[in-house]
Design an enzyme around this catalytic site. Structure first.
Site, PDB file in Angstrom:
ATOM      1  N   THR A   2       0.762  -1.042  -0.097  1.00 14.09           N
ATOM      2  CA  THR A   2      -0.180  -0.148  -0.046  1.00 14.09           C
ATOM      3  C   THR A   2       0.898   1.228  -0.009  1.00 14.09           C
ATOM      4  OG1 THR A   2      -2.065   0.820   1.053  1.00 14.09           O
ATOM      5  CG2 THR A   2      -0.084   0.328   2.464  1.00 14.09           C
ATOM      6  N   SER A 159       0.391   6.134  -7.007  1.00 14.33           N
ATOM      7  CA  SER A 159      -0.429   5.402  -7.465  1.00 14.33           C
ATOM      8  C   SER A 159      -0.136   5.015  -8.908  1.00 14.33           C
ATOM      9  CB  SER A 159      -1.928   5.515  -7.185  1.00 14.33           C
ATOM     10  OG  SER A 159      -2.165   6.787  -8.211  1.00 14.33           O
ATOM     11  N   CYS A 162       3.596   2.651  -8.374  1.00 14.87           N
ATOM     12  CA  CYS A 162       3.413   1.379  -7.715  1.00 14.87           C
ATOM     13  C   CYS A 162       2.037   0.736  -7.852  1.00 14.87           C
ATOM     14  CB  CYS A 162       3.340   1.872  -6.380  1.00 14.87           C
ATOM     15  SG  CYS A 162       3.245   0.421  -5.108  1.00 14.87           S
ATOM     16  N   THR A 165      -0.568   0.110  -5.331  1.00 12.07           N
ATOM     17  CA  THR A 165      -1.236   1.362  -4.817  1.00 12.07           C
ATOM     18  C   THR A 165      -2.443   1.876  -5.799  1.00 12.07           C
ATOM     19  OG1 THR A 165       0.658   2.118  -3.825  1.00 12.07           O
ATOM     20  CG2 THR A 165      -0.994   3.769  -4.195  1.00 12.07           C
TER      21      THR A 165
END
Length: 178
Positions: A2, A159, A162, A165
């Site tokens: 996350t 985001s 990654c 994410t």
């Protein structure tokens, strides 16, 4: 995995995180609430790591806050001690990012309680990307963006980089004395 990011600027402290839960390389859920307001809305906290483990740690941390009347540092240290020494707790795999009006802390399963430099915390797989973006917005560009906007824009950047994410963000804010 996350991304959780906390920024403290302009009289506000904000923690934001994405909502993606994965199992291996598979997305299991896209709207997990990994950031919460706790202890009479005086503390905000976010987690990275195993979801079930983190929820267990949230509960334990809330109990410590109740026991120590909202003292963030003392509660964090006591949780870290328990986490490090208790056989069952030691197996929990998660990190907590917590903040109140005075302090921002990272609590780890190895018993570390870390107060970050520059009041920016980033944990999780996308943490380094979000942290770099937050530093750029807050320090390099010396922006007038609100803390919540810095967190949101930084999470968006993370985001995009990654794979663990997503863009289903939860963002919580409280007043800061700094």
């Amino acid at each position: 995995m996350t991304t959780i990011l906390s920024v403290r600027v302009q009289g506000k402290v904000v923690i934001g995180g994405d909502g993606q839960a994965t199992f291996g390389h598979t997305v299991m859920k896209s709207n997990v609430k990994k950031v919460r307001s706790i202890y009479k809305n005086q503390v905000i906290a976010g987690f990275a790591g195993g979801t079930a483990d983190a929820f267990t740690l949230f509960e334990l941390f809330e109990k410590k806050l109740e026991k120590y009347q909202g003292q963030l540092q003392r509660s964090a240290i006591e949780l870290a001690k328990d986490w490090r020494t208790d056989r069952l707790l030691r197996k929990l795999e998660a990190l907590l990012a917590v903040a109140d009006k005075k302090n921002s802390l990272i609590i780890t399963g190895t018993g570390d309680v870390i107060q970050p430099e520059n009041d920016i915390i980033a944990i999780g797989s996308g943490g380094p990307y979000a942290q770099a973006a937050a530093y750029a917005y807050a320090l390099v560009y010396n922006t007038n963006l609100k803390a919540s906007n810095i967190v949101k824009k930084s999470l968006q950047i993370a985001s995009n980089i990654c794979i663990y994410t997503n863009q289903s963000f939860t963002i919580k804010e409280i007043k800061s004395e700094k």
